[in-house]
Design a protein around this motif. Structure first.
Motif, PDB file in Angstrom:
ATOM      1  N   THR A 176       0.917  -1.043  -0.026  1.00  0.00           N
ATOM      2  CA  THR A 176      -0.006   0.080  -0.050  1.00  0.00           C
ATOM      3  C   THR A 176       0.957   1.204  -0.031  1.00  0.00           C
ATOM      4  O   THR A 176       2.150   1.200   0.062  1.00  0.00           O
ATOM      5  CB  THR A 176      -1.053   0.174   1.458  1.00  0.00           C
ATOM      6  N   ASP A 177       0.122   2.448   0.004  1.00  0.00           N
ATOM      7  CA  ASP A 177       0.991   3.587   0.103  1.00  0.00           C
ATOM      8  C   ASP A 177       1.083   4.050   1.585  1.00  0.00           C
ATOM      9  O   ASP A 177       1.816   5.107   1.926  1.00  0.00           O
ATOM     10  CB  ASP A 177       0.294   4.911  -0.640  1.00  0.00           C
ATOM     11  N   ASP A 178       0.829   3.328   2.502  1.00  0.00           N
ATOM     12  CA  ASP A 178       0.926   3.487   4.011  1.00  0.00           C
ATOM     13  C   ASP A 178       1.957   2.385   4.483  1.00  0.00           C
ATOM     14  O   ASP A 178       1.866   1.241   4.593  1.00  0.00           O
ATOM     15  CB  ASP A 178      -0.431   3.217   4.517  1.00  0.00           C
ATOM     16  N   PRO A 179       3.255   3.244   4.868  1.00  0.00           N
ATOM     17  CA  PRO A 179       4.327   2.475   5.516  1.00  0.00           C
ATOM     18  C   PRO A 179       4.083   1.569   6.687  1.00  0.00           C
ATOM     19  O   PRO A 179       4.780   0.578   6.849  1.00  0.00           O
ATOM     20  CB  PRO A 179       5.332   3.518   5.577  1.00  0.00           C
ATOM     21  N   VAL A 180       2.997   1.987   7.414  1.00  0.00           N
ATOM     22  CA  VAL A 180       2.525   1.307   8.709  1.00  0.00           C
ATOM     23  C   VAL A 180       2.000   0.080   8.287  1.00  0.00           C
ATOM     24  O   VAL A 180       2.380  -1.039   8.731  1.00  0.00           O
ATOM     25  CB  VAL A 180       1.795   2.011   9.528  1.00  0.00           C
ATOM     26  N   LEU A 181       0.881   0.247   7.393  1.00  0.00           N
ATOM     27  CA  LEU A 181       0.213  -0.983   6.903  1.00  0.00           C
ATOM     28  C   LEU A 181       1.077  -1.960   6.225  1.00  0.00           C
ATOM     29  O   LEU A 181       0.631  -3.182   6.352  1.00  0.00           O
ATOM     30  CB  LEU A 181      -0.884  -0.486   5.922  1.00  0.00           C
ATOM     31  N   ASN A 182       1.918  -1.448   5.733  1.00  0.00           N
ATOM     32  CA  ASN A 182       3.135  -2.464   5.017  1.00  0.00           C
ATOM     33  C   ASN A 182       3.913  -3.236   5.880  1.00  0.00           C
ATOM     34  O   ASN A 182       4.729  -4.159   5.295  1.00  0.00           O
ATOM     35  CB  ASN A 182       4.040  -1.483   3.937  1.00  0.00           C
ATOM     36  N   THR A 183       3.554  -2.747   7.057  1.00  0.00           N
ATOM     37  CA  THR A 183       4.666  -3.774   8.287  1.00  0.00           C
ATOM     38  C   THR A 183       3.917  -5.005   8.752  1.00  0.00           C
ATOM     39  O   THR A 183       4.167  -5.530   9.638  1.00  0.00           O
ATOM     40  CB  THR A 183       4.979  -2.871   9.289  1.00  0.00           C
ATOM     41  N   GLU A 184       2.674  -5.012   8.339  1.00  0.00           N
ATOM     42  CA  GLU A 184       1.636  -6.096   8.654  1.00  0.00           C
ATOM     43  C   GLU A 184       2.210  -7.367   8.544  1.00  0.00           C
ATOM     44  O   GLU A 184       2.501  -7.598   7.261  1.00  0.00           O
ATOM     45  CB  GLU A 184       0.278  -5.834   8.304  1.00  0.00           C
TER      46      GLU A 184
END
Ligand code: FES
Length: 189
Positions: free
Chosen positions: A68-76
């Protein structure tokens, strides 16, 4: 349902699950509901392509999918996959997609993230010592190996190589009988 709500629900439902082995729990897991309609070029190390001519044999890299464009979501954890080029003895020397595997890194026991141990040719979970076969994604040791199908085989994404040799992920179907359900597993024929 948020991830936190989901985890609370799972904790409360632990006893119930003991008596309900035929419920398709995969339907309740926080997987991406929408199946991607388009193939996606694999990016490793923050943006590099992975290429069948340069990716080392018996080597692995983390892949975030869907990104995604969200770096936090990308750490899931549920977006964290591992691209493995198999060792020579398992066919990793071929310059085609058969030399590669892309598995969900979420261990099917209690959702720790596993590691690929290239010296041992194994996928190993550091939490309770489950071990998976890199060729098939099937658990052969530890608590994950004792779980009933599909919760003993890692979800896997299908791959394609373009004319330059760059690897792409084909649109998945999040179903235990297809690509699998992250955190739940995959049926194998
Ligand atoms: S979470 Fe992997 S073995 Fe328990």
């Amino acid at each position: 349902m948020s991830r936190r709500d989901f985890l609370k629900l799972m904790a409360a439902a632990g006893t119930v699950m003991t008596f309900a082995p035929f419920v398709d729990w995969g339907k309740f897991l926080p997987n991406n509901r929408a199946n991607g309609a388009e193939k996606t070029k694999i990016e490793i190390r923050g943006g590099e392509p992975s290429n069948i001519y340069s990716f080392k044999v018996n080597h692995s890299e983390v892949v975030i999918y869907p990104k995604t464009d969200d770096p936090v979501l990308n750490t899931e954890a549920f977006r964290t996959w591992q691209l493995i080029r198999l060792p020579l003895e398992l066919g990793g020397g071929k310059n085609d997609v058969s030399a590669f595997r892309l598995y969900s890194m979420v261990c099917l026991h209690l959702w720790c993230l596993w590691r690929y141990e290239s010296k041992l040719n194994m996928i190993a979970c550091p939490c309770h010592a489950s071990a998976y076969d890199p060729l098939t994604g099937k658990a052969y040791a530890g608590p994950a190996s004792l779980q009933s199908p599909p919760s003993n085989v890692l979800p896997r994404l299908d791959l394609e190589a373009d004319a330059n040799g760059d690897l792409w992920i084909l649109p998945p179907t999040w179903d235990a009988r297809k690509n699998g359900v992250v955190g739940y597993g995959r049926h194998v024929a």
